[in-house]
Design a protein around this motif. Sequence first.
Motif, PDB file in Angstrom:
ATOM      1  N   LEU A  89      -2.131  -1.546   0.329  1.00 33.45           N
ATOM      2  CA  LEU A  89      -0.727  -1.324   0.004  1.00 33.45           C
ATOM      3  C   LEU A  89      -0.238  -2.504  -0.824  1.00 33.45           C
ATOM      4  CD1 LEU A  89       0.473  -0.156   3.530  1.00 33.45           C
ATOM      5  CD2 LEU A  89      -0.070   1.285   1.570  1.00 33.45           C
TER       6      LEU A  89
ATOM      7  N   SER B 158      -3.695   1.173  -3.534  1.00 30.16           N
ATOM      8  CA  SER B 158      -2.378   0.985  -4.114  1.00 30.16           C
ATOM      9  C   SER B 158      -2.495   0.355  -5.497  1.00 30.16           C
ATOM     10  CB  SER B 158      -1.554   0.076  -3.200  1.00 30.16           C
ATOM     11  OG  SER B 158      -0.256  -0.084  -3.709  1.00 30.16           O
TER      12      SER B 158
ATOM     13  N   SER C 159       7.801   0.350  -3.439  1.00 31.01           N
ATOM     14  CA  SER C 159       6.696   0.735  -2.557  1.00 31.01           C
ATOM     15  C   SER C 159       7.036   0.254  -1.151  1.00 31.01           C
ATOM     16  CB  SER C 159       5.398   0.093  -3.060  1.00 31.01           C
ATOM     17  OG  SER C 159       5.481  -1.320  -2.982  1.00 31.01           O
TER      18      SER C 159
END
Length: 160
Positions: free
Chosen positions: A37, A128, A9
Amino acid sequence: MAWTHLRPSQFMQVYLRDAPTIAAEGAFYLALGETELSPVDVEDIAKVAFRLLRDGGHEGESLDMTGPQALTMSDIAALISQAIGKPVRYIDVSPAERRRNLLASGVPAGFADALDEQLAERLRRPKSRVHLVTHDMFGVRPTPFVEFAQRHAAMFRGEG
């Protein structure tokens, strides 16, 4: 030819681009709102890649990798603050303002275009997931963001 695809990621290291602004202004400016995130440390990826190359296996597999936490930019600011011992703020800006800032800082237009596409994708998926299966498979402890920030505290303070 055998292959294995490591699919990380967002990288923790992208926040080092903001170190000069963090050091000078105690803030960083992105267009992510409250998007979460789960950035991964590139050192974790390197450890997995080393073990994969050393031990083999996993041919034809795509292995996702994230960091151990889903974080908002406000969370990131708080963790950098903790690591450097002074306040850091996240300032949400519009995508257009972000683009103007990138171009003004000398980022080539083509790269700014790619970053705009990446931003649009992240804004479409604001939550996320944390996926540590790959870390576990290779016996790699995932690096928490605060450890990354502590390791790079001098840069965030403008000392390095």
